[in-house]
Design a protein around this motif. Structure first.
Motif, short mmCIF file in Angstrom:
data_model
loop_
_atom_site.label_atom_id
_atom_site.label_comp_id
_atom_site.label_asym_id
_atom_site.label_seq_id
_atom_site.Cartn_x
_atom_site.Cartn_y
_atom_site.Cartn_z
N ALA A 77 0.82 -1.21 0.00
CA ALA A 77 0.00 0.00 0.00
C ALA A 77 0.86 1.26 0.00
CB ALA A 77 -0.94 0.00 1.21
N ILE A 78 1.91 1.27 0.81
CA ILE A 78 2.81 2.43 0.84
C ILE A 78 3.51 2.57 -0.50
CG2 ILE A 78 4.99 3.27 1.81
CD1 ILE A 78 4.09 2.44 4.52
N ARG A 79 3.99 1.47 -1.05
CA ARG A 79 4.66 1.52 -2.34
C ARG A 79 3.74 2.09 -3.42
NH1 ARG A 79 6.82 -4.20 -1.22
NH2 ARG A 79 5.36 -4.89 -2.81
N ARG A 80 2.47 1.66 -3.42
CA ARG A 80 1.52 2.11 -4.43
C ARG A 80 1.20 3.60 -4.28
NH1 ARG A 80 -0.48 0.59 -9.43
NH2 ARG A 80 -2.43 1.72 -9.77
N VAL A 81 0.96 4.04 -3.07
CA VAL A 81 0.63 5.45 -2.85
C VAL A 81 1.79 6.35 -3.25
CG1 VAL A 81 0.11 7.19 -1.08
CG2 VAL A 81 -1.11 5.00 -1.08
N LEU A 82 3.01 5.98 -2.89
CA LEU A 82 4.17 6.76 -3.27
C LEU A 82 4.34 6.81 -4.79
CD1 LEU A 82 6.81 5.59 -0.63
CD2 LEU A 82 5.68 7.82 -0.74
N GLU A 84 2.00 6.38 -7.09
CA GLU A 84 0.90 7.14 -7.70
C GLU A 84 1.11 8.64 -7.51
OE1 GLU A 84 -3.94 7.24 -7.19
OE2 GLU A 84 -2.89 5.31 -7.13
N ALA A 85 1.53 9.02 -6.32
CA ALA A 85 1.77 10.44 -6.05
C ALA A 85 2.94 10.96 -6.86
CB ALA A 85 2.02 10.66 -4.56
N ALA A 86 3.96 10.12 -7.09
CA ALA A 86 5.13 10.55 -7.86
C ALA A 86 4.79 10.72 -9.34
CB ALA A 86 6.26 9.55 -7.69
N LYS A 87 3.90 9.90 -9.86
CA LYS A 87 3.56 9.95 -11.28
C LYS A 87 2.57 11.07 -11.61
CE LYS A 87 4.33 5.05 -12.33
NZ LYS A 87 3.68 3.76 -12.67
N SER A 88 1.86 11.57 -10.62
CA SER A 88 0.82 12.57 -10.88
C SER A 88 1.42 13.98 -10.96
CB SER A 88 -0.24 12.53 -9.77
OG SER A 88 -1.19 13.55 -9.95
N THR A 89 1.17 14.65 -12.08
CA THR A 89 1.64 16.03 -12.23
C THR A 89 0.67 17.03 -11.61
OG1 THR A 89 0.59 16.16 -14.41
CG2 THR A 89 2.91 15.49 -14.33
N ASN A 129 2.18 12.46 7.73
CA ASN A 129 2.88 12.79 8.98
C ASN A 129 4.38 12.77 8.79
OD1 ASN A 129 2.88 13.29 11.91
ND2 ASN A 129 3.77 11.24 12.04
N ARG A 130 4.88 11.89 7.90
CA ARG A 130 6.31 11.82 7.63
C ARG A 130 6.74 12.86 6.59
NH1 ARG A 130 8.60 9.10 11.62
NH2 ARG A 130 10.46 9.40 10.35
N LYS A 131 5.80 13.66 6.13
CA LYS A 131 6.04 14.76 5.18
C LYS A 131 6.51 14.28 3.81
CE LYS A 131 7.10 18.03 8.91
NZ LYS A 131 8.06 19.02 9.45
N LEU A 132 6.16 13.02 3.47
CA LEU A 132 6.43 12.54 2.13
C LEU A 132 5.37 13.02 1.16
CD1 LEU A 132 8.75 10.67 1.07
CD2 LEU A 132 8.56 10.74 3.54
N GLY A 190 9.35 17.29 -2.76
CA GLY A 190 10.62 17.45 -3.45
C GLY A 190 10.64 17.04 -4.91
N ASN A 191 9.46 16.88 -5.52
CA ASN A 191 9.39 16.45 -6.93
C ASN A 191 10.18 15.17 -7.18
OD1 ASN A 191 7.76 18.65 -7.84
ND2 ASN A 191 9.58 19.96 -7.81
N ILE A 192 10.14 14.26 -6.23
CA ILE A 192 10.83 12.98 -6.40
C ILE A 192 10.12 12.20 -7.50
CG2 ILE A 192 11.50 10.84 -5.28
CD1 ILE A 192 11.40 12.33 -2.63
N SER A 193 10.89 11.70 -8.45
CA SER A 193 10.32 11.03 -9.62
C SER A 193 9.87 9.61 -9.28
CB SER A 193 11.34 10.98 -10.75
OG SER A 193 12.42 10.13 -10.41
#
Length: 387
Positions: A77-82, A84-89, A129-132, A190-193
């Motif tokens: 779940a964490i992997r998927r959310v990260l 999805e958030a990284a791919k969304s402009t 909460n972790r500010k990711l 941080g615009n992490i890809s």
């Protein structure tokens, strides 16, 4: 003590034992950073080592994710959310991220929590909460209709458009939103890809497994991500390098870790074996690790790993010689809660690293039999069907 006030300390199973005066009110303990620890292996030799820029970023993001004790890379779940958030402009609504966590939670949270129904939203709250994950608000300039995604700190009562330079009240822009809705969206900090996330989450998962396996769950494990080693014109980057106590001397694990897209190839394994031989020549025991987030290894990967095992180095334990089989982990191993019977640290090898490596080879590349004799020899039998 005879040497007081000189320094006296020794290594113990759980860390360092430091002597001090019984009437001391405070004790200063120096912190040993992982990078100098691993660079010491190569010091004074023809080899050079340095921490890559990517490795430094991975280290920081894994820290932000809470470290290995929170299993951030092992939770689908964490992997998927990260991802999805990284791919969304344009950012993703909170409800969409929670739904993604719900649809990809796998076997999590297992029996580790009493509120399993809240797990999907708690995953997203944890990343907030972790500010990711960072919030953004979309507003539209009333004059030129230009859309903006703004952070909370960028909002003001009076705004100025970056395109037409006209000023307008924030309230007006919010009031003109379609349907009067002004929903926050969330993007990765941080615009992490997405490519970078694909590098980070598998090594974070491997670190959690290795901490539980090598250190028996006893706190942190010295490690480093992205160590570049060079000898002459040859060089390679080790995705993860960890160190632990084993049979009264240090053991180093060096690993190649892939996400869903790339494969572990013969060149990756050749590089690891070259580094392994050097580390062993420096007086350390060393094992190779190969890991992927894919559920199963491909046929070429299995063939290359089996070939590597045929010429594997050996180590003497007592009066017997054992082949130093690689540790092989797949997404199936890296994606289950630690209370699950299929979690690698529960395989029954009782924190014996050689048995753990053998178990991993049996499970993932079809190892059937290992010859362990005084003369020493490599694995001799492989399953015809390994899947």
């Amino acid at each position: 003590m005879r040497n007081f006030p000189g320094n006296f300390e020794r290594i113990t199973y759980d860390g360092r034992a430091i002597a001090t005066s019984s009437d001391s009110h405070q004790v200063e303990i120096g912190v040993v950073h992982s990078l100098p620890l691993f660079q010491k292996i190569f010091e004074g030799t023809a080899w050079n080592s340095k921490h890559s820029e990517g490795g430094r970023l991975v280290s920081r993001i894994v820290e932000m994710l809470g470290g290995p004790q929170n299993y951030p890379g092992n939770q689908p779940a964490i992997r998927r959310v990260l991802d999805e958030a990284a791919k969304s402009t344009q950012g993703r609504p909170l409800s969409a991220l929670i739904q993604s966590a719900r649809s990809h939670k796998g076997e999590w949270p297992g029996d580790l929590t009493f509120n399993a129904a809240d797990y999907p939203k708690n995953v997203v709250y944890y990343l907030l909460n972790r500010k990711l994950l960072q919030p953004f608000l979309e507003i539209r300039c009333p004059h030129c209709a230009m859309k903006y995604l703004l952070r909370p700190g960028d909002l003001a009562y009076d705004m100025e458009c970056e395109i037409c330079t006209e000023r307008f009240p924030l309230g007006l822009a919010l009031g003109l939103a379609p349907g009067g809705r002004n929903d926050w969206v969330y993007k990765l900090t941080g615009n992490i890809s997405a490519d970078r996330i694909a590098e980070i989450v598998p090594v974070a998962g491997v670190l959690s497994v290795m901490t539980d396996t090598l250190n028996a769950g006893k706190g942190g494990l010295p490690h480093i991500f992205g160590l570049v080693v060079e000898e002459g014109k040859w060089k390679c980057e080790i995705d993860i390098m960890a160190m632990a106590d084993w049979d009264e001397r240090p053991v180093v694990v060096i690993g190649e870790v892939k996400s869903y897209r790339d494969s572990i190839d013969r060149n990756d394994l050749s590089n690891l074996v070259r580094v392994q031989e050097f580390v062993r020549s420096q007086g350390f025991e060393c094992l190779v690790l190969a890991a992927t987030l894919r559920e199963k290894l491909t046929d070429p990967e299995v063939a290359d790993l089996r070939d590597m095992c045929q010429g594997i180095s050996t180590a003497r334990r007592g009066n017997r010689v054992h082949p130093l089989l690689p540790i092989i982990l797949t997404g199936a191993d890296l994606s289950v809660p630690r209370d699950n019977d299929t979690y690698p640290a529960r395989w029954g090898s009782h924190f014996d690293l050689l048995e753990f490596a053998e178990d991993s080879c049996r499970r993932n590349i079809g190892l059937v039999n290992v010859r362990s004799a005084p003369s020493g020899s490599g694995p001799s039998e492989w399953a015809a069907s390994w899947q």
